[in-house]
Design a protein around this motif. Structure first.
Motif, PDB file in Angstrom:
ATOM      1  N   SER A  12      44.390  53.507  35.128  1.00  0.00           N
ATOM      2  CA  SER A  12      44.011  52.474  36.097  1.00  0.00           C
ATOM      3  C   SER A  12      43.823  53.019  37.510  1.00  0.00           C
ATOM      4  CB  SER A  12      45.064  51.359  36.112  1.00  0.00           C
ATOM      5  OG  SER A  12      46.343  51.863  36.457  1.00  0.00           O
ATOM      6  N   HIS A  13      44.518  54.122  37.863  1.00  0.00           N
ATOM      7  CA  HIS A  13      44.375  54.646  39.224  1.00  0.00           C
ATOM      8  C   HIS A  13      43.015  55.292  39.475  1.00  0.00           C
ATOM      9  CE1 HIS A  13      45.035  57.533  42.598  1.00  0.00           C
ATOM     10  NE2 HIS A  13      45.556  56.452  43.127  1.00  0.00           N
TER      11      HIS A  13
ATOM     12  N   GLU B  82      40.339  52.704  39.783  1.00  0.00           N
ATOM     13  CA  GLU B  82      40.271  52.102  41.114  1.00  0.00           C
ATOM     14  C   GLU B  82      39.529  53.013  42.091  1.00  0.00           C
ATOM     15  OE1 GLU B  82      43.259  50.372  44.603  1.00  0.00           O
ATOM     16  OE2 GLU B  82      44.084  51.181  42.739  1.00  0.00           O
TER      17      GLU B  82
ATOM     18  N   ARG C 175      35.883  52.805  41.414  1.00  0.00           N
ATOM     19  CA  ARG C 175      35.385  51.515  41.903  1.00  0.00           C
ATOM     20  C   ARG C 175      35.106  51.593  43.400  1.00  0.00           C
ATOM     21  NH1 ARG C 175      39.149  49.125  38.263  1.00  0.00           N
ATOM     22  NH2 ARG C 175      40.708  48.854  39.913  1.00  0.00           N
ATOM     23  N   ASN C 176      35.994  52.264  44.132  1.00  0.00           N
ATOM     24  CA  ASN C 176      35.778  52.444  45.567  1.00  0.00           C
ATOM     25  C   ASN C 176      34.497  53.215  45.840  1.00  0.00           C
ATOM     26  OD1 ASN C 176      36.909  52.653  48.531  1.00  0.00           O
ATOM     27  ND2 ASN C 176      36.350  54.741  47.944  1.00  0.00           N
TER      28      ASN C 176
END
Length: 265
Positions: free
Chosen positions: A130-131, A134, A137-138
C-alpha cells in the motif's frame, strides 16, 4: 537547443545518471508521447551548473524523488527553486513483508509466474504494497497538474532503474504504450548504465546505511523476468492493467483521458 538535441532519448548531461526522455514513444491508438513532458532519471545530486541550466531550458518544472528519506538527505537533488520538488519514497514497505504468510501471498498473486526469479520479491511488493501504491498515485497526481506545453516532470530514484522502472511501466501503460515497447524502455537501462563508467556511476550512488536500498542500487542492470513479474502481479491484483490503474492508482476514466490529452499528440 537544436532540433536534434530536442529529441534525444538520452539527455546530454555531464553528471546525469540514466537520464532519459520518454517522448516519441508510439501508443496503440496511433499517437505519440510529446517531447519535453516526461523524463526518468537516476540521482541528481551531482549535476553540474551547466546540467542544471540545460534542464531548466529544457522545461523541467517538477522533480518527483522516489528515494528514501535517508538517500535524499545524504545526496540531495541539485536544482533551482523554480522546480517543484516532491520527496515521495517508494520504501519502506508497510504491509506484511516477511515470513510464510507473505511468501504464500506472493505465490497466490503471481500464479503462473511464481517460478520466475525476483530481486528479493521487491518488484512485486512495489505493486502490491500500500505504501508504494500511494507513492505512485502521487506521481500520477503531479502528472495531471503538469498542464503547460513544454513543461517536464522528472521522476527518479538512485540508479533510475528499479523504483523508476516500475513507475515508468505504470505511466506508459496508462498512456497506452504497447507492453513490449514498455519492456524495451525498461531494458534500455542495461544499455545506458552498461555503456558508462561503472566505477564512476557506483561512486555516485552513495551508501545510505539501509541494506535494502543499497542492495537494489548495487546492481547495474535490470532483468526481463522482473518486468514479467510486475505485470503478473498487476493482473493478479486487479485482472487487467486498466483496472489496476482504477483500483490502486485511483485514476478515473476522465483522469486517464486527461493524461492522454496532456502527454500525447
Amino acid at each position: 537547443m537544436s532540433a536534434q538535441e530536442d529529441q534525444n532519448r538520452i539527455l546530454a548531461l555531464q553528471k546525469g545518471i540514466n537520464f532519459r526522455e520518454l517522448g516519441g514513444y508510439p501508443t496503440q491508438d496511433g499517437r505519440h508521447l510529446k517531447w519535453h513532458k516526461l523524463l526518468r532519471s537516476g540521482t541528481m545530486n551531482r549535476l553540474t551548473q551547466e546540467d542544471i541550466d540545460y534542464l531548466i531550458d529544457y522545461g523541467l518544472r517538477y522533480d518527483i524523488d522516489l528515494r528514501s528519506e535517508d538517500e535524499a538527505q545524504v545526496s540531495p537533488d541539485k536544482l533551482r527553486n523554480t522546480v517543484v520538488y516532491q520527496l515521495t519514497p517508494v520504501y519502506p514497505f508497510v504491509d506484511q513483508t516477511t515470513g510464510r504468510r507473505f511468501k504464500h501471498r506472493l505465490k497466490h498473486l503471481l500464479g503462473h509466474a511464481k517460478n520466475q526469479p525476483l530481486m528479493g520479491d521487491t518488484y512485486t511488493q512495489m505493486i502490491t504494497d500500500s505504501h508504494p501504491q500511494e507513492t505512485y498515485r502521487n506521481l500520477f497526481e503531479t502528472l495531471l497538474m503538469n498542464d503547460e506545453d513544454n513543461s517536464s516532470v522528472v521522476f527518479h530514484c538512485a540508479a533510475g532503474k528499479d523504483r523508476t522502472g516500475v513507475g515508468a511501466m505504470l505511466v506508459l501503460s496508462a498512456l497506452g504504450v504497447d507492453k513490449e515497447l514498455i519492456r524495451k524502455d525498461y531494458l534500455l537501462t542495461n544499455v545506458v548504465l552498461g555503456g558508462g563508467d561503472k566505477h564512476a556511476i557506483k561512486a555516485m550512488l552513495t551508501s545510505t546505511g539501509n541494506a535494502q536500498v543499497d542492495q537494489m542500487n548495487a546492481g547495474m542492470g535490470v532483468e526481463s523476468s522482473n518486468f514479467d513479474a510486475v505485470f503478473a502481479a498487476i493482473e493478479a491484483e486487479s485482472g487487467t492493467v486498466e483496472q489496476y490503474l482504477h483500483d490502486k492508482m485511483k485514476l478515473s476514466d476522465e483522469d486517464l483521458e486527461q493524461l492522454k490529452n496532456l502527454y500525447l499528440e
